[in-house]
Scaffold this motif. Structure first.
Motif, PDB file in Angstrom:
ATOM      1  N   CYS A 195       0.851  -1.202   0.000  1.00 34.38           N
ATOM      2  CA  CYS A 195       0.000   0.000   0.000  1.00 34.38           C
ATOM      3  C   CYS A 195       0.880   1.244   0.000  1.00 34.38           C
ATOM      4  CB  CYS A 195      -0.915  -0.017   1.218  1.00 34.38           C
ATOM      5  SG  CYS A 195      -1.909   1.487   1.405  1.00 34.38           S
ATOM      6  N   PRO A 196       0.751   2.110  -1.011  1.00 38.73           N
ATOM      7  CA  PRO A 196       1.592   3.317  -1.027  1.00 38.73           C
ATOM      8  C   PRO A 196       1.241   4.290   0.098  1.00 38.73           C
ATOM      9  CG  PRO A 196      -0.023   3.399  -2.794  1.00 38.73           C
ATOM     10  CD  PRO A 196      -0.137   2.033  -2.186  1.00 38.73           C
ATOM     11  N   SER A 197      -0.018   4.292   0.537  1.00 34.81           N
ATOM     12  CA  SER A 197      -0.395   5.198   1.629  1.00 34.81           C
ATOM     13  C   SER A 197       0.260   4.789   2.939  1.00 34.81           C
ATOM     14  CB  SER A 197      -1.917   5.230   1.792  1.00 34.81           C
ATOM     15  OG  SER A 197      -2.541   5.716   0.617  1.00 34.81           O
ATOM     16  N   CYS A 198       0.488   3.486   3.119  1.00 36.73           N
ATOM     17  CA  CYS A 198       1.140   3.026   4.349  1.00 36.73           C
ATOM     18  C   CYS A 198       2.615   3.392   4.370  1.00 36.73           C
ATOM     19  CB  CYS A 198       0.978   1.517   4.485  1.00 36.73           C
ATOM     20  SG  CYS A 198      -0.702   0.998   4.897  1.00 36.73           S
ATOM     21  N   ARG A 199       3.221   3.545   3.187  1.00 29.68           N
ATOM     22  CA  ARG A 199       4.620   3.937   3.141  1.00 29.68           C
ATOM     23  C   ARG A 199       4.803   5.388   3.570  1.00 29.68           C
ATOM     24  NH1 ARG A 199       7.971  -0.239   3.597  1.00 29.68           N
ATOM     25  NH2 ARG A 199       7.324  -1.961   2.235  1.00 29.68           N
ATOM     26  N   GLN A 200       3.786   6.211   3.390  1.00 25.86           N
ATOM     27  CA  GLN A 200       3.795   7.601   3.849  1.00 25.86           C
ATOM     28  C   GLN A 200       2.573   7.797   4.746  1.00 25.86           C
ATOM     29  OE1 GLN A 200       3.980  10.070   0.365  1.00 25.86           O
ATOM     30  NE2 GLN A 200       6.091   9.492  -0.104  1.00 25.86           N
ATOM     31  N   LEU A 201       2.615   7.098   5.836  1.00 26.09           N
ATOM     32  CA  LEU A 201       1.436   7.002   6.693  1.00 26.09           C
ATOM     33  C   LEU A 201       1.162   8.288   7.462  1.00 26.09           C
ATOM     34  CD1 LEU A 201      -0.787   5.189   7.852  1.00 26.09           C
ATOM     35  CD2 LEU A 201       0.836   4.450   9.604  1.00 26.09           C
ATOM     36  N   ILE A 202       2.207   8.953   7.934  1.00 26.19           N
ATOM     37  CA  ILE A 202       2.021  10.077   8.850  1.00 26.19           C
ATOM     38  C   ILE A 202       1.583  11.309   8.069  1.00 26.19           C
ATOM     39  CG2 ILE A 202       3.090  11.490  10.634  1.00 26.19           C
ATOM     40  CD1 ILE A 202       5.098   9.305  11.092  1.00 26.19           C
ATOM     41  N   ARG A 203       0.518  11.919   8.522  1.00 19.75           N
ATOM     42  CA  ARG A 203       0.041  13.189   8.016  1.00 19.75           C
ATOM     43  C   ARG A 203       0.006  14.192   9.172  1.00 19.75           C
ATOM     44  NH1 ARG A 203       1.075  11.101   3.942  1.00 19.75           N
ATOM     45  NH2 ARG A 203      -0.151  10.936   2.008  1.00 19.75           N
TER      46      ARG A 203
END
Length: 606
Positions: free
Chosen positions: A164-172
């Motif tokens: 999942c690409p969103s999990c690779r950049q999880l922190i917002r």
């Protein structure tokens, strides 16, 4: 800042906030503790407000660090999951039992479990090595973090273990609630990365002090900062930290009397801090730097111009031309008397505070040339109390050395005082420096200085007589009229000295202020004292305090006249003899026979 009106106005005009909106603010701090008034009181209030802001920044910084660490821990868990997922998928692909083109997505359970239901085909019908020619497919994140489905080819998912690409950049930024509450950027907070390099606006809600009355008011600090610096470096509010100036911490708000003396048209006092003293390091390292101190031009209400830093002004520095530092009233009285015997050299431009016909008895600032200035001297200008021009063409300086400030107990000035005369004479600024030294001061060991010892309690006339006699002895004929002055026996120019003192100090002598009592007054102990020898009273009990007037000690007495009732009186009055009976002697005196008064006519005729 939440305030109505122009910048620098009193905070009493702050916007009325509804009670519900105050929940977004931190708890209101405790009332200020201020001693005194004026500029010193405002400095105390400003320091306490900065202390509150510093504490709030510390709390927010710790909270941001904790939230970032928690978010990074969740990110690490997601990374660990997808790393395990990648290893498992590659292991399943390596241990497949079918051929390369015969393996379907359904044969890889880890990948098949993420197959999205909106795909147009089943996982059993799609090859595990399908590439973009057959089109990407949708996949859903198994971690349940609310991520949107993403598209990827089965080949990337199976052969490369892509996750999942969103999990690779999880922190917002929304995951860091402390920063999310202050974020005011155009990008939605849920889409803003916490390590972005964008400079965005922020709003910090805090409390500020109204310098007019010392009360706390809810305010908003607006500033811009890089997202990454705030998240990873835990940078706090730039206004609270003093890097950005607004109406809550500006020079115009806290010290308007200083801001009114700013003589720089390009400087806005509403955007100047109250603590600037040094220039930035990059500016100080530049070729065009004027030094490390951030000085500004100032002009006092009397028209004097000078340069100083804002911090020097806030800490009490004022106009050097109007300053009374280094000038004492005793010095003025001595110089006034000598000015009646020897021509006085004016110290410079006439002080506008002085009347037109009044001489200027201020000190001189003599600038020493660089070649004559000792290396260990800090300043190039030397202060001399007075300069006189003798009739023989000699220029002398006079120093008033008080017994307190020039004593060795306070500070050993002998080296500087000896060097002072030598340097001024060597530089050609003076021909001799006369020191009128009061009390038991150590002698001076230099030929360029003339020490005139006088008693510590001597008057200005006695000091002037001793100084003029010493000058006449060194330079014969230089003080005309000295004999008549010595024979006169009284001062001649003290009226001018008084006028000068009133013009500069505002009063001849400040009123003596009684020190404030720090402890309650101690009451006198209860002590038995005997009555006066002629008293008819006998003590009938122990002394006690008057409940209405605790300072007064009472005592019960019995009288020798036979009165059965006890008589209460002030013990001190009975001991001194002012009270001798229970008023029986007074009544007895009134009953005694007195001769009739003599008629007025008979007494006048006699």
């Amino acid at each position: 800042m939440l305030r109505a009106g122009a910048p620098g106005a009193s905070m009493t005009g702050a916007l009325e906030l509804p009670a519900t909106s105050l929940r977004a603010w931190p708890p209101q701090p405790a009332p200020l503790r201020v001693v005194g008034g004026g500029r010193e009181a405002r400095r105390q209030m400003l320091g306490q407000m900065r202390g509150f802001w510093k504490e709030q920044n510390r709390v927010r910084r710790e909270r941001i660090q904790a939230e970032v660490e928690a978010a990074q821990a969740r990110q690490a868990e997601a990374h660990a999951y997808w790393d395990r997922h990648k290893a498992t998928v590659k292991q399943q692909w390596a241990t497949r039992t079918t051929g390369r083109g015969q393996t379907m997505v359904a044969d890889i359970p880890e990948v098949a479990a993420q197959w999205h239901q909106d795909n147009g085909a089943r996982s059993e019908d799609v090859s595990a090595t399908a590439d973009r020619k057959k089109g990407p497919y949708l996949w859903e994140c198994p971690l349940g973090l609310g991520h949107e489905p993403w598209s990827a080819t089965p080949k990337d998912r199976v052969l490369h273990g892509a996750g999942c690409p969103s999990c690779r950049q999880l922190i917002r930024l929304v995951d860091i609630s402390t920063l999310a509450a202050q974020y005011c950027g155009p990008t939605p907070v849920s889409d803003m990365k916490y390590a972005a390099h964008e400079r965005v606006p922020w709003t910090c809600r805090t409390w500020a002090v109204d310098p007019a009355n010392g009360s706390w008011w809810p305010v908003e600090h607006h500033f811009e900062a890089v997202v990454k610096e705030r998240a990873l470096q835990a940078d706090a509010c730039r206004v609270c930290a003093g890097y950005v100036v607004d109406d809550t911490n500006s020079l115009h708000t806290w010290f308007p009397e200083i801001a009114d003396e700013l003589d720089d048209p390009d400087a806005d006092a509403c955007r100047l801090p109250t603590t600037r003293h040094n220039v930035p390091r990059r500016q100080a390292a530049g070729e065009e730097s004027g030094g490390v101190y951030a000085t500004f031009p100032w002009r006092c209400r009397r028209g004097h111009c000078w340069e100083a830093t804002i911090l020097n002004r806030v800490q009490g520095g004022g106009c050097p031309s109007c300053s009374l530092s280094g000038i004492s009233k005793e010095q003025v009285r001595l110089v006034a008397e000598l000015a009646g015997l020897i021509p006085l050299v004016p110290p410079g431009p006439t002080d506008p505070r002085l009347p037109d016909d009044l001489p200027d008895f201020s000190s001189h600032q003599l600038v020493v040339p660089p070649q004559h200035k000792p290396d260990h001297w800090r300043y190039k200008a030397v202060e001399v109390d007075a300069v006189f021009q003798l009739a023989v063409g000699t220029r002398i300086g006079v120093e008033y050395d008080g017994a307190f400030h020039h004593s060795i107990k306070r500070r050993d000035r002998r080296q500087y005082e000896n060097e002072k005369g030598q340097v001024l004479v060597a530089a050609g600024l003076l021909d001799l420096l006369v020191h009128v030294r009061l009390g038991d001061l150590p002698p001076l060991e230099t030929a360029q200085a003339l020490a005139v010892p006088v008693p510590e309690r001597s008057t200005a006339y006695q000091q002037a007589c001793a100084a003029a006699a010493a000058i006449e002895a060194r330079f014969p004929g230089s003080v005309p009229g000295l004999d008549a002055y010595l024979v006169g026996g009284h001062s001649r120019r003290q009226d001018q000295a008084d006028a000068f003192i009133v013009a500069l100090w505002g009063e001849l002598r400040p009123p003596r202020r009684r020190p404030a009592r720090t402890q309650p007054r101690r009451l006198r102990p209860l002590k038995e004292t005997p009555p006066h020898n002629d008293s008819l009273l006998t003590p009938a009990g122990a002394p006690y305090r008057n409940p209405d007037r605790p300072k007064e000690i009472l005592r019960d007495y019995s009288c020798a006249c036979g009165n059965p009732r006890l008589f209460t009186a002030v013990q001190a009055q009975v001991t001194s003899g002012n009270t001798k009976s229970c008023r029986c002697l007074q009544r007895q005196a009134k009953r005694q026979w007195r001769a009739p008064p003599v008629p007025r006519g008979d007494s006048s005729g006699a």
